[in-house]
Design a protein around this motif. Sequence first.
Motif, PDB file in Angstrom:
ATOM      1  N   LEU A 291       0.832  -1.204   0.000  1.00 40.25           N
ATOM      2  CA  LEU A 291       0.000   0.000   0.000  1.00 40.25           C
ATOM      3  C   LEU A 291       0.865   1.251   0.000  1.00 40.25           C
TER       4      LEU A 291
ATOM      5  N   GLN B  73      -7.496   5.630   3.847  1.00 39.42           N
ATOM      6  CA  GLN B  73      -7.878   4.225   3.717  1.00 39.42           C
ATOM      7  C   GLN B  73      -9.061   3.906   4.621  1.00 39.42           C
TER       8      GLN B  73
ATOM      9  N   VAL C 253      -6.952   7.260   8.726  1.00 35.30           N
ATOM     10  CA  VAL C 253      -7.670   6.037   8.347  1.00 35.30           C
ATOM     11  C   VAL C 253      -9.094   6.072   8.888  1.00 35.30           C
TER      12      VAL C 253
ATOM     13  N   TRP D 124      -9.118   4.662  -0.313  1.00 33.96           N
ATOM     14  CA  TRP D 124      -8.607   3.331  -0.670  1.00 33.96           C
ATOM     15  C   TRP D 124      -9.424   2.275   0.080  1.00 33.96           C
TER      16      TRP D 124
END
Length: 272
Positions: A109, A119, A140, A170
């Motif tokens: 990643l 993400q 995140v 993501w």
Amino acid sequence: MELGWLLWGTAVLLLLHVLMELSPAVNFVLRIGFYYLLCIVVSALTVPVCLLVNGGRTVKNMRIIRTVVRTFKYFFGLRFEVEGLEHFKVEGPAIIVSNHQSTLDMMGLMEVLPDDCVQVGKKELMYAGTVGLVIYLGGVIFINRKSTTSAKMVMAEVAKTMATDNVKVWVYPEGTRNCTGDLLPFKKGAFHLAVQAQVPVIPVVYSSFTTFYNPKTNLFTSGKIKVKVLPPIDTKGLTSDDVSDLTERCFRTMRETLFMLSGNPSKAKDSS
């Protein structure tokens, strides 16, 4: 006294080296143990840097985290061969989807992670000590996979974040790790989000890890990982009725690419 400790240390290292050569199980445990230890120590050192540089939770911290994690590959003899990074250069937000194979995916990643990209991860990661803290600081977005209602609420918040902060998101559409050399069926959440926000989907495919990493057989050696960023899939004009087709189209394209990157052209042909 110092010479004695040096001799003992050398003997222990030699013994561990011999055991790693003779026993795949010992080799696997020591290597994966070192990987986890590296994650804990490095994240503990990175947390204060993120706080000092950026002051708190922000996607900008991912630049710091990315720089640090990119050094991990040298400890494990991993090489990355990347193709298609230009496809990340789309204007505005986008949904990035990739295959999810193992705990080592973090290295893959960070190898290709574009700027201003957050993400979506499982909520359990929040409680992973210093690792959970550093990825929290990196922005995140945590999701409770066991609660459909909670997941939908988080996805709605993600859509809002994409629009207001102009970031890419993501997502691992398989929903869980899968180190079989194939793909699990995709969950539709990411594709609903893309259609709802009318933003492109950018598929990213990593070649199979099975030639150098397989927990079931205690395999963990050095190896090469091929990464391909595929052209964005436009969602302009699509509606919720098109989500299933979009999901299937992305799945077929990524599966064919996975087989090609992993050196299985016959499977790639069968999957198309």
